[in-house]
Design a protein around this motif. Structure first.
Motif, short mmCIF file in Angstrom:
data_model
loop_
_atom_site.label_atom_id
_atom_site.label_comp_id
_atom_site.label_asym_id
_atom_site.label_seq_id
_atom_site.Cartn_x
_atom_site.Cartn_y
_atom_site.Cartn_z
N GLN A 50 0.81 -1.21 0.00
CA GLN A 50 0.00 0.00 0.00
C GLN A 50 0.85 1.27 0.00
O GLN A 50 0.35 2.34 -0.24
CB GLN A 50 -0.92 0.02 1.23
N ARG A 51 2.14 1.16 0.31
CA ARG A 51 3.01 2.33 0.41
C ARG A 51 3.06 3.06 -0.93
O ARG A 51 3.20 2.47 -1.97
CB ARG A 51 4.40 1.88 0.83
N ARG A 52 2.98 4.37 -0.88
CA ARG A 52 3.03 5.21 -2.08
C ARG A 52 4.17 6.20 -1.96
O ARG A 52 4.63 6.51 -0.87
CB ARG A 52 1.72 5.98 -2.25
N TRP A 53 4.62 6.73 -3.07
CA TRP A 53 5.67 7.73 -3.08
C TRP A 53 5.20 8.86 -3.99
O TRP A 53 4.37 8.67 -4.86
CB TRP A 53 6.99 7.15 -3.59
N PRO A 54 5.74 10.03 -3.79
CA PRO A 54 5.33 11.16 -4.65
C PRO A 54 5.72 10.91 -6.10
O PRO A 54 6.83 10.47 -6.39
CB PRO A 54 6.10 12.35 -4.08
N ALA A 55 4.81 11.20 -7.01
CA ALA A 55 5.07 10.98 -8.43
C ALA A 55 6.24 11.81 -8.93
O ALA A 55 6.95 11.41 -9.84
CB ALA A 55 3.81 11.28 -9.24
N TRP A 56 6.50 12.96 -8.31
CA TRP A 56 7.60 13.81 -8.76
C TRP A 56 8.97 13.15 -8.55
O TRP A 56 9.95 13.56 -9.16
CB TRP A 56 7.57 15.18 -8.08
N THR A 57 9.03 12.13 -7.72
CA THR A 57 10.31 11.46 -7.50
C THR A 57 10.68 10.51 -8.64
O THR A 57 11.86 10.19 -8.82
CB THR A 57 10.31 10.66 -6.18
N VAL A 58 9.70 10.08 -9.41
CA VAL A 58 9.95 9.10 -10.47
C VAL A 58 10.91 9.63 -11.54
O VAL A 58 11.87 8.94 -11.90
CB VAL A 58 8.63 8.58 -11.07
N PRO A 59 10.72 10.86 -12.07
CA PRO A 59 11.71 11.35 -13.04
C PRO A 59 13.12 11.45 -12.45
O PRO A 59 14.10 11.18 -13.15
CB PRO A 59 11.18 12.74 -13.42
N TRP A 110 5.08 11.49 -16.61
CA TRP A 110 4.24 11.90 -15.48
C TRP A 110 3.00 12.63 -15.98
O TRP A 110 1.88 12.36 -15.54
CB TRP A 110 5.07 12.77 -14.55
N GLY A 111 3.19 13.53 -16.93
CA GLY A 111 2.05 14.26 -17.49
C GLY A 111 1.08 13.35 -18.22
O GLY A 111 -0.14 13.43 -18.03
N VAL A 112 1.62 12.46 -19.04
CA VAL A 112 0.76 11.53 -19.79
C VAL A 112 0.03 10.60 -18.82
O VAL A 112 -1.17 10.33 -18.99
CB VAL A 112 1.60 10.71 -20.81
N ARG A 113 0.71 10.14 -17.79
CA ARG A 113 0.09 9.24 -16.81
C ARG A 113 -1.05 9.93 -16.08
O ARG A 113 -2.10 9.33 -15.82
CB ARG A 113 1.14 8.73 -15.82
N ALA A 114 -0.86 11.20 -15.74
CA ALA A 114 -1.91 11.96 -15.06
C ALA A 114 -3.13 12.11 -15.96
O ALA A 114 -4.28 11.94 -15.51
CB ALA A 114 -1.38 13.33 -14.64
N VAL A 115 -2.92 12.39 -17.24
CA VAL A 115 -4.03 12.53 -18.18
C VAL A 115 -4.75 11.19 -18.34
O VAL A 115 -5.98 11.12 -18.30
CB VAL A 115 -3.54 13.06 -19.54
N LEU A 125 5.37 5.17 -12.05
CA LEU A 125 4.14 5.96 -12.19
C LEU A 125 2.89 5.08 -12.18
O LEU A 125 1.81 5.56 -11.89
CB LEU A 125 4.20 6.82 -13.45
N ARG A 126 3.05 3.81 -12.44
CA ARG A 126 1.89 2.90 -12.33
C ARG A 126 1.48 2.77 -10.87
O ARG A 126 0.31 2.78 -10.53
CB ARG A 126 2.23 1.52 -12.88
N TYR A 127 2.46 2.63 -9.98
CA TYR A 127 2.18 2.42 -8.57
C TYR A 127 2.37 3.67 -7.74
O TYR A 127 2.29 3.63 -6.54
CB TYR A 127 3.09 1.33 -8.01
N GLY A 128 2.69 4.78 -8.37
CA GLY A 128 2.96 6.01 -7.64
C GLY A 128 1.73 6.62 -7.00
O GLY A 128 0.65 6.03 -6.99
N SER A 129 1.89 7.81 -6.48
CA SER A 129 0.77 8.46 -5.79
C SER A 129 0.15 9.52 -6.70
O SER A 129 0.52 9.70 -7.82
CB SER A 129 1.28 9.12 -4.51
#
Length: 140
Positions: free
Chosen positions: A11-20, A69-74, A129-133
């Motif tokens: 269940q742990r999530r991380w901020p999506a901004w860390t992925v790049p 990140w942008g495409v994943r959010a859309v 980004l699949r499992y991110g927050s």
């Protein structure tokens, strides 16, 4: 590990901004390993060759991560269920396309390092980004 603690880790999530940032770090790490092994990273660009610097690797990985990140959010907003399947299929297609460019290395070693960089960044972005927050992942 107990069942409850395994569920907590899942269940742990991380901020999506860390992925790049992690993707860029992975690409630089692969570049450094290639440089340490003495691989001359050069790629063909038309009729000329171009050296692949660590700065170019860092910038390219950051751009790819931010675009992802942008495409994943859309996708997360436009598709039912968060768009996980669409996201992973899109990532696979983009990764395969990028590997064609990575094959432009001037030596077998350069091709191997460039492909390893592309795969490393692709996996970090796709799975991170699949499992991110945020809009990249939905909790039940």
């Amino acid at each position: 590990m107990t069942e409850n603690s395994a569920a907590a880790v899942a269940q742990r999530r991380w901020p999506a901004w860390t992925v790049p940032l992690v993707g860029a770090a992975a690409a630089v790490a692969v570049w450094l390993v290639g440089a340490a092994l003495g691989v001359e990273l050069e790629a063909r660009t038309g009729a000329s060759t171009q050296s692949v610097s660590v700065v170019a690797v860092l910038v390219a990985a950051l751009v790819v991560g931010l675009a992802g990140w942008g495409v994943r959010a859309v996708l997360g907003r436009l598709t039912k269920g968060g768009g996980e399947v669409a996201w992973l299929v899109l990532c696979g297609v983009v990764l395969l396309g990028s590997l064609v460019g990575a094959a432009s290395g001037t030596t077998p070693g350069a091709v191997a390092v460039l492909m390893a960089e592309h795969v490393a960044v692709g996996l970090v972005v796709a799975l991170g980004l699949r499992y991110g927050s945020g809009t990249a992942a939905r909790t039940s």
